[in-house]
Scaffold this motif. Sequence first.
Motif, PDB file in Angstrom:
ATOM      1  N   PRO A 289      -7.494  -5.664  10.904  1.00 39.10           N
ATOM      2  CA  PRO A 289      -6.581  -6.268   9.930  1.00 39.10           C
ATOM      3  C   PRO A 289      -5.177  -6.429  10.496  1.00 39.10           C
ATOM      4  O   PRO A 289      -4.803  -5.791  11.489  1.00 39.10           O
ATOM      5  N   HIS A 290      -4.422  -7.281   9.859  1.00 35.11           N
ATOM      6  CA  HIS A 290      -3.033  -7.507  10.258  1.00 35.11           C
ATOM      7  C   HIS A 290      -2.244  -6.198  10.129  1.00 35.11           C
ATOM      8  O   HIS A 290      -2.511  -5.387   9.229  1.00 35.11           O
ATOM      9  N   PRO A 291      -1.280  -5.947  11.024  1.00 32.90           N
ATOM     10  CA  PRO A 291      -0.499  -4.699  10.941  1.00 32.90           C
ATOM     11  C   PRO A 291       0.118  -4.451   9.573  1.00 32.90           C
ATOM     12  O   PRO A 291       0.253  -3.295   9.144  1.00 32.90           O
ATOM     13  N   TRP A 292       0.487  -5.490   8.884  1.00 28.27           N
ATOM     14  CA  TRP A 292       1.062  -5.331   7.548  1.00 28.27           C
ATOM     15  C   TRP A 292       0.048  -4.702   6.599  1.00 28.27           C
ATOM     16  O   TRP A 292       0.368  -3.829   5.800  1.00 28.27           O
ATOM     17  N   LEU A 293      -1.209  -5.154   6.709  1.00 23.33           N
ATOM     18  CA  LEU A 293      -2.258  -4.595   5.856  1.00 23.33           C
ATOM     19  C   LEU A 293      -2.676  -3.209   6.311  1.00 23.33           C
ATOM     20  O   LEU A 293      -3.146  -2.406   5.500  1.00 23.33           O
ATOM     21  N   GLN A 294      -2.515  -2.930   7.609  1.00 20.60           N
ATOM     22  CA  GLN A 294      -2.828  -1.586   8.085  1.00 20.60           C
ATOM     23  C   GLN A 294      -1.940  -0.542   7.415  1.00 20.60           C
ATOM     24  O   GLN A 294      -2.332   0.627   7.281  1.00 20.60           O
TER      25      GLN A 294
ATOM     26  N   TYR B 130      -2.498  -1.792   2.762  1.00 19.65           N
ATOM     27  CA  TYR B 130      -3.765  -1.996   2.054  1.00 19.65           C
ATOM     28  C   TYR B 130      -4.882  -1.073   2.526  1.00 19.65           C
ATOM     29  O   TYR B 130      -5.530  -0.412   1.712  1.00 19.65           O
ATOM     30  N   ILE B 131      -5.115  -1.015   3.825  1.00 17.34           N
ATOM     31  CA  ILE B 131      -6.281  -0.307   4.348  1.00 17.34           C
ATOM     32  C   ILE B 131      -6.337   1.155   3.899  1.00 17.34           C
ATOM     33  O   ILE B 131      -7.401   1.640   3.489  1.00 17.34           O
ATOM     34  N   PRO B 132      -5.234   1.906   3.916  1.00 14.63           N
ATOM     35  CA  PRO B 132      -5.344   3.319   3.500  1.00 14.63           C
ATOM     36  C   PRO B 132      -5.730   3.501   2.037  1.00 14.63           C
ATOM     37  O   PRO B 132      -6.175   4.578   1.640  1.00 14.63           O
ATOM     38  N   TYR B 133      -5.559   2.454   1.232  1.00 14.64           N
ATOM     39  CA  TYR B 133      -5.767   2.604  -0.210  1.00 14.64           C
ATOM     40  C   TYR B 133      -6.828   1.635  -0.742  1.00 14.64           C
ATOM     41  O   TYR B 133      -6.860   1.339  -1.932  1.00 14.64           O
ATOM     42  N   GLN B 134      -7.703   1.147   0.115  1.00 17.47           N
ATOM     43  CA  GLN B 134      -8.609   0.101  -0.334  1.00 17.47           C
ATOM     44  C   GLN B 134      -9.803   0.626  -1.117  1.00 17.47           C
ATOM     45  O   GLN B 134     -10.374  -0.115  -1.930  1.00 17.47           O
ATOM     46  N   SER B 135     -10.214   1.872  -0.925  1.00 20.68           N
ATOM     47  CA  SER B 135     -11.435   2.332  -1.587  1.00 20.68           C
ATOM     48  C   SER B 135     -11.334   3.741  -2.166  1.00 20.68           C
ATOM     49  O   SER B 135     -11.991   4.037  -3.162  1.00 20.68           O
ATOM     50  N   ASP B 136     -10.547   4.603  -1.577  1.00 26.24           N
ATOM     51  CA  ASP B 136     -10.469   5.987  -2.046  1.00 26.24           C
ATOM     52  C   ASP B 136      -9.703   6.053  -3.367  1.00 26.24           C
ATOM     53  O   ASP B 136      -8.524   5.699  -3.427  1.00 26.24           O
ATOM     54  N   HIS B 137     -10.380   6.517  -4.422  1.00 24.28           N
ATOM     55  CA  HIS B 137      -9.739   6.486  -5.738  1.00 24.28           C
ATOM     56  C   HIS B 137      -8.578   7.465  -5.833  1.00 24.28           C
ATOM     57  O   HIS B 137      -7.627   7.251  -6.585  1.00 24.28           O
ATOM     58  N   ILE B 138      -8.626   8.546  -5.061  1.00 26.60           N
ATOM     59  CA  ILE B 138      -7.501   9.485  -5.070  1.00 26.60           C
ATOM     60  C   ILE B 138      -6.268   8.840  -4.443  1.00 26.60           C
ATOM     61  O   ILE B 138      -5.147   8.960  -4.957  1.00 26.60           O
ATOM     62  N   ALA B 139      -6.494   8.132  -3.336  1.00 25.61           N
ATOM     63  CA  ALA B 139      -5.379   7.450  -2.675  1.00 25.61           C
ATOM     64  C   ALA B 139      -4.794   6.362  -3.568  1.00 25.61           C
ATOM     65  O   ALA B 139      -3.575   6.153  -3.605  1.00 25.61           O
TER      66      ALA B 139
ATOM     67  N   ALA C 256       4.165   2.981  -0.162  1.00 23.36           N
ATOM     68  CA  ALA C 256       3.183   3.292   0.878  1.00 23.36           C
ATOM     69  C   ALA C 256       3.521   4.648   1.488  1.00 23.36           C
ATOM     70  O   ALA C 256       4.676   4.931   1.807  1.00 23.36           O
ATOM     71  N   TYR C 257       2.529   5.494   1.621  1.00 20.16           N
ATOM     72  CA  TYR C 257       2.765   6.826   2.165  1.00 20.16           C
ATOM     73  C   TYR C 257       1.726   7.105   3.251  1.00 20.16           C
ATOM     74  O   TYR C 257       0.673   6.468   3.321  1.00 20.16           O
ATOM     75  N   GLY C 258       1.990   8.051   4.088  1.00 19.98           N
ATOM     76  CA  GLY C 258       1.134   8.330   5.238  1.00 19.98           C
ATOM     77  C   GLY C 258       0.044   9.321   4.942  1.00 19.98           C
ATOM     78  O   GLY C 258      -0.073  10.338   5.624  1.00 19.98           O
ATOM     79  N   MET C 259      -0.750   9.055   3.910  1.00 23.04           N
ATOM     80  CA  MET C 259      -1.813   9.988   3.564  1.00 23.04           C
ATOM     81  C   MET C 259      -2.929   9.960   4.594  1.00 23.04           C
ATOM     82  O   MET C 259      -3.541  10.975   4.897  1.00 23.04           O
ATOM     83  N   PHE C 260      -3.195   8.762   5.147  1.00 27.63           N
ATOM     84  CA  PHE C 260      -4.261   8.631   6.131  1.00 27.63           C
ATOM     85  C   PHE C 260      -3.661   8.321   7.488  1.00 27.63           C
ATOM     86  O   PHE C 260      -2.701   7.569   7.600  1.00 27.63           O
ATOM     87  N   ASP C 261      -4.244   8.901   8.520  1.00 23.90           N
ATOM     88  CA  ASP C 261      -3.822   8.606   9.879  1.00 23.90           C
ATOM     89  C   ASP C 261      -4.650   7.427  10.382  1.00 23.90           C
ATOM     90  O   ASP C 261      -5.801   7.585  10.786  1.00 23.90           O
TER      91      ASP C 261
END
Length: 435
Positions: free
Chosen positions: A206-211, A214-223, A233-238
Amino acid sequence: MRLPAPPRPTTKNAGLGVAAISYIAIDYLLHVSPAWHSRLMPVLWIFLALAALARVPYYRHWSEEFRSLIPFVASIVFMLAALLYEAISVRSVTAVLGLQWHRNQPPLPDSGQWILLALNEKLPSAIVALLRAPIIGLHHYLMLFIMLAFSVLCDSVKAPGFGLGARYMFTMAIGRLLRAISFASTIFPSPRPWCADGRFRVPAHPHPWLQKYYIPYQSDHIAIRQVIRLDEAYGMFDIGKPVGEYRPNWGAMSFLIDFLRPTASEGPTWYSLLKKAEGGCNDLIYSGHMLVAVLTAMAWTEAYGGYSSALVWLLVAHSAQREVQERHHYSVDCVVAIYVGILLWKMTGFLWSNTVTYSDRRLAKLKKIEGRLIQASKDSNMDKVRELLKQLESSDEESTFSKGRANKYGRWFPFAVIGFALAVVLLAFTLTSDG
């Protein structure tokens, strides 16, 4: 010597409808009997061309065509600009997510697809085969409209033909802009998950903007809950260091790199990149093909009417179910395209209308000055009365002036108009040759 006017056809709603049905039927022979198609289609083209040329000397509305020429050309320019914006958006909505996302993302549930599959089990095989048959496509609808516009030569449709064409293209340009804004606002997964791999050579990631967004929060309901609560946007996922992008030197058009995401194998310019496009995958809501179909049906219904307009609407319905059945679009894409096309056509009657006449325009102008005219008469202010009447006649003077210019260039203007119209026809068919 003035040519005598030919007798006015008594079956106004027969000729054009027969020509339209003949064109669709003969072109369908390409799928049934290519040999007969190759024989009959040139005959039909020659017949239609000769029929149009034979009517040119008898056509009496060149002055109206002359006045509509500038709006027609302006509509073409607007249409081309809208198509360019749409082409950029079509690639962008697929490129921004990367091929890996498209490979893994399942299509959305679509009740229209389920209903059509169920009907295939219930309906007779002949009807199912008819529903699946490629009876009509995008270029057919364009040809139907072209036949409609040229039929002004036979007085089957209200002149001017350029006015009708200007309304058609202006409406379509607005529809294309709204469509591009719509599908770029929310990106739907394609009903054909393999589509992006087959049509685009965009990066897999994906585009760096979406990285980041969007990507960290696309499916995990907790995120998702967390990002809603924090609203940032927060750094929950590495997700690691963002993957770099290929950035060619496009000069002043380099701002398009982030939207088109080119690769090294796709050519040196942004224009060559767009020329290679063979349709989109995620340009879904709403359907561009259905928009063209609906606008053609609306134009046919208003300008010509009759039983043939009902046939055109049946063809629109056939196209809609094929779009869903073959999974080019979701059902919602076709439904939205239908009512957007109808509403847009209703809003652009100022360019051409089958109901507005010269008398209507003159009466509307008279109503605007009616109060002032009555007051001036009561005041016995004849100078004011004469001034208001001059305003009323100004439209007639403009019409006479335009007619005079058309008559001045009358020797070449009809042939220039026909040549220009044919050039537009060839351009339209060239640009839509791949569907």
